[in-house]
Design a protein around this motif. Sequence first.
Motif: not given
Length: 378
Positions: A27, A31, A37, A65, A69, A93, A97, A100
């Motif tokens: 993570s 971030t 993020l 993450g 996120a 989140g 994630l 992305h």
Amino acid sequence: MSTQVTTVTELREAVLKARRVVVKIGSSSLTVDGGGLAPERIRELVDVLAGVRARGAEVVLVSSGAIAAGLEPLGMTERPASLELQQAAASVGQGLLAHHYQQEFARHGITTGQVLLTVDDVVRRSHYRNAARTFDALLDLGVVPVVNENDTVATSEIRFGDNDRLASLVAHLVHADLLVLLSDVDALYDGPPSRPGAQRIVEVRSADDLGGVEIGSVGSKVGTGGMVTKVQAARIATGAGIPVVLTAAPLAAQALAGETVGTFFHPTGRRRHLRLLWLAHASETKGTLTLDAGAVRAVVERGASLLPAGVTDVDGDFGAGDPVDLIAPDGAVVARGFVHFDAAEIPGLLGRSTADLRETLGEEYERELVHRDDLILL
């Protein structure tokens, strides 16, 4: 030939000859301060992984993450303590994630597939075969699986080593040739990296190489891991014959090009059944079986199955197929195994031969409490 030269050669061969690579990123590497993020970090990672794909290797990405996120959209500045809020953050989140990664891999013409796992999906007989088939199908289709723990519904598994140990099990599940662990620390050191004079450990060939090494256990504000979980993950993977490279995310390109960055963990064992690998390193046992001295010798020295005649006591509330500890008369845990009977059935079997059990209870009782193929020595 010097050790350093040998290490360089072995490292390059392990990396460049790997046809299937599992990469895990934490993570804190994805971030910014405050927990949101960092899209540029995701883009840099994807560019590196696309390069690995371009040279003909398959890639599985295990990415932490999701909880991190979700912090910023929920107005949080650090990972919450309560399980309910962690799951809420993961729910928010995980979609961010995955989106992305989908966008960034698409720039390279690569399709991604999201795979959310709990520990049971990786280690339970009824689940892991399906998980393996899913990974095989995705990789055969040229898809990059993006794996995360299913934090939205997980309970105690939500703290399963910040995905480090999960990544090692996934590497075994997909028959990976290499595991790369990326974090915010560039290597394993013989003490805290901030301490003057701390030395990078270039390679680890056995547990003896870690004797006297101070390994920190504290992770970042947005993650749960630390160097302890990464070393544990490396031990699991290398014990199953998979080499491991541990380094920082900004050094991912060099690591995946076979350069001598980070710490290289040499394979120490051979590939083992995934259920037994998990049993040794990551399971929570449901009870105990106490063995007499003769049964301890049979299991430990002769590799025999555990029979009812060699058990003197049972403790716990477990069902057939659950993991249990096998303990010696002095209380030492000597092995773990998947038991073949419910806890309620076992007291009536203790100390009795299988022939006696067959005669009095029927053929279905003429079997082991724990078969040797379902146990592992500790």
